[in-house]
Write an enzyme that holds these catalytic residues in place. Structure first.
Site, mmCIF file in Angstrom:
data_model
loop_
_atom_site.group_PDB
_atom_site.id
_atom_site.type_symbol
_atom_site.label_atom_id
_atom_site.label_comp_id
_atom_site.label_asym_id
_atom_site.label_seq_id
_atom_site.Cartn_x
_atom_site.Cartn_y
_atom_site.Cartn_z
ATOM 1 N N ALA A 68 11.943 27.570 7.247
ATOM 2 C CA ALA A 68 12.948 28.082 6.306
ATOM 3 C C ALA A 68 12.670 27.565 4.905
ATOM 4 O O ALA A 68 12.063 26.504 4.736
ATOM 5 C CB ALA A 68 14.349 27.656 6.746
ATOM 6 N N ASP A 69 13.100 28.347 3.924
ATOM 7 C CA ASP A 69 13.005 27.877 2.539
ATOM 8 C C ASP A 69 14.184 28.428 1.762
ATOM 9 O O ASP A 69 14.709 29.492 2.090
ATOM 10 C CB ASP A 69 11.693 28.313 1.886
ATOM 11 C CG ASP A 69 11.466 27.577 0.581
ATOM 12 O OD1 ASP A 69 11.179 26.369 0.646
ATOM 13 O OD2 ASP A 69 11.624 28.196 -0.492
ATOM 14 N N GLN A 70 14.595 27.661 0.768
ATOM 15 C CA GLN A 70 15.828 28.001 0.053
ATOM 16 C C GLN A 70 15.664 27.807 -1.454
ATOM 17 O O GLN A 70 14.982 26.888 -1.894
ATOM 18 C CB GLN A 70 16.921 27.055 0.553
ATOM 19 C CG GLN A 70 18.309 27.349 0.068
ATOM 20 C CD GLN A 70 19.290 26.407 0.702
ATOM 21 O OE1 GLN A 70 19.275 25.214 0.409
ATOM 22 N NE2 GLN A 70 20.116 26.923 1.606
#
Ligand SMILES: Nc1nc2c(ncn2[C@@H]2O[C@H](COP(=O)(O)OP(=O)(O)OP(=O)(O)O)[C@@H](O)[C@H]2O)c(=O)[nH]1
Length: 193
Positions: A68-70
């Site tokens: 995941a990346d944000q």
């Protein structure tokens, strides 16, 4: 039982996965998080989520890997994790009294290279607060390790005037979407172990 790896060093992501109750382990993605400046925030988080999943999957080809990346996006500018208190103050100054989006890309990669991915956006509006209150919030050090320099599940919720979307997305993993991806990939839940 399926071998599931969370490709993350994030304690918030671990806490969210712990709540789901599926057995999993973690590995640091160890990837370069630079992306083309031509990418939009949404394109960047999708690309980086896949990059993280692929990097750990390459080391664990028989496993299922979740990356995941944000990023925070406010008035066209993207914010990542602040390097220091001064950067955190600058980020929060941009967010206070404004509405911003937090985008999270998620990528689930399977043993045969199957890819299940998604992108989730939450929209947050912050109260405008005094510089003195901002300094008191910074004193709590919730800014450390958080893109946008706040923790929505911590004292930072006192900044929040409105939240549209999955609250867990703000913390780092949109769990409604994560469950959808896991079910699409054939994961089953509530197994007796
Ligand atoms: N606890 C908490 N963490 C937040 C919040 N908002 C953002 N974060 C964290 O900010 C970080 C976003 O940066 P990323 O680059 O996506 O992830 P990271 O921390 O580098 O961790 P990796 O998954 O190892 O890449 C994640 O760790 C999120 O969990 C929040 O409201 N609460």
């Amino acid at each position: 039982m399926r071998d599931l790896i969370l490709a993350s060093t994030s304690s918030a992501r671990r806490a969210l996965m712990d709540g789901l109750g599926l057995p999993y382990r973690t590995q640091s993605p160890g990837v370069d998080e630079q992306v083309s400046s031509l990418h939009s925030a949404k394109e960047a988080v999708r690309e980086l989520a896949e990059r993280k999943a692929r990097a750990v999957h390459a080391r664990n080809p028989e496993a299922w890997v979740l990356g995941a990346d944000q990023l925070v996006e406010v008035h066209g500018q993207t914010l990542t994790k602040p390097e220091d208190r001064s950067a955190a103050r600058a980020q929060l100054t941009r967010l206070l009294g404004q509405t911003h989006d937090i985008h999270t890309g998620v990528c689930l990669m399977g043993p045969g290279g199957q890819l299940f991915e998604g992108l989730e956006t939450a929209r947050l509006t912050f109260h405008a607060v005094t510089p003195e209150e901002l300094e008191r919030y910074l004193d709590l050090n919730e800014w450390e390790g958080c893109c946008g320099s706040y923790r929505v599940e911590g004292a930072g919720q006192a900044l929040l005037a409105r939240l549209e979307g999955d609250r867990s997305n703000v913390q780092g993993l949109p769990m409604v979407m994560v469950v959808r991806l896991l079910r699409q990939a054939g994961f089953t839940f509530f197994e007796r172990r």
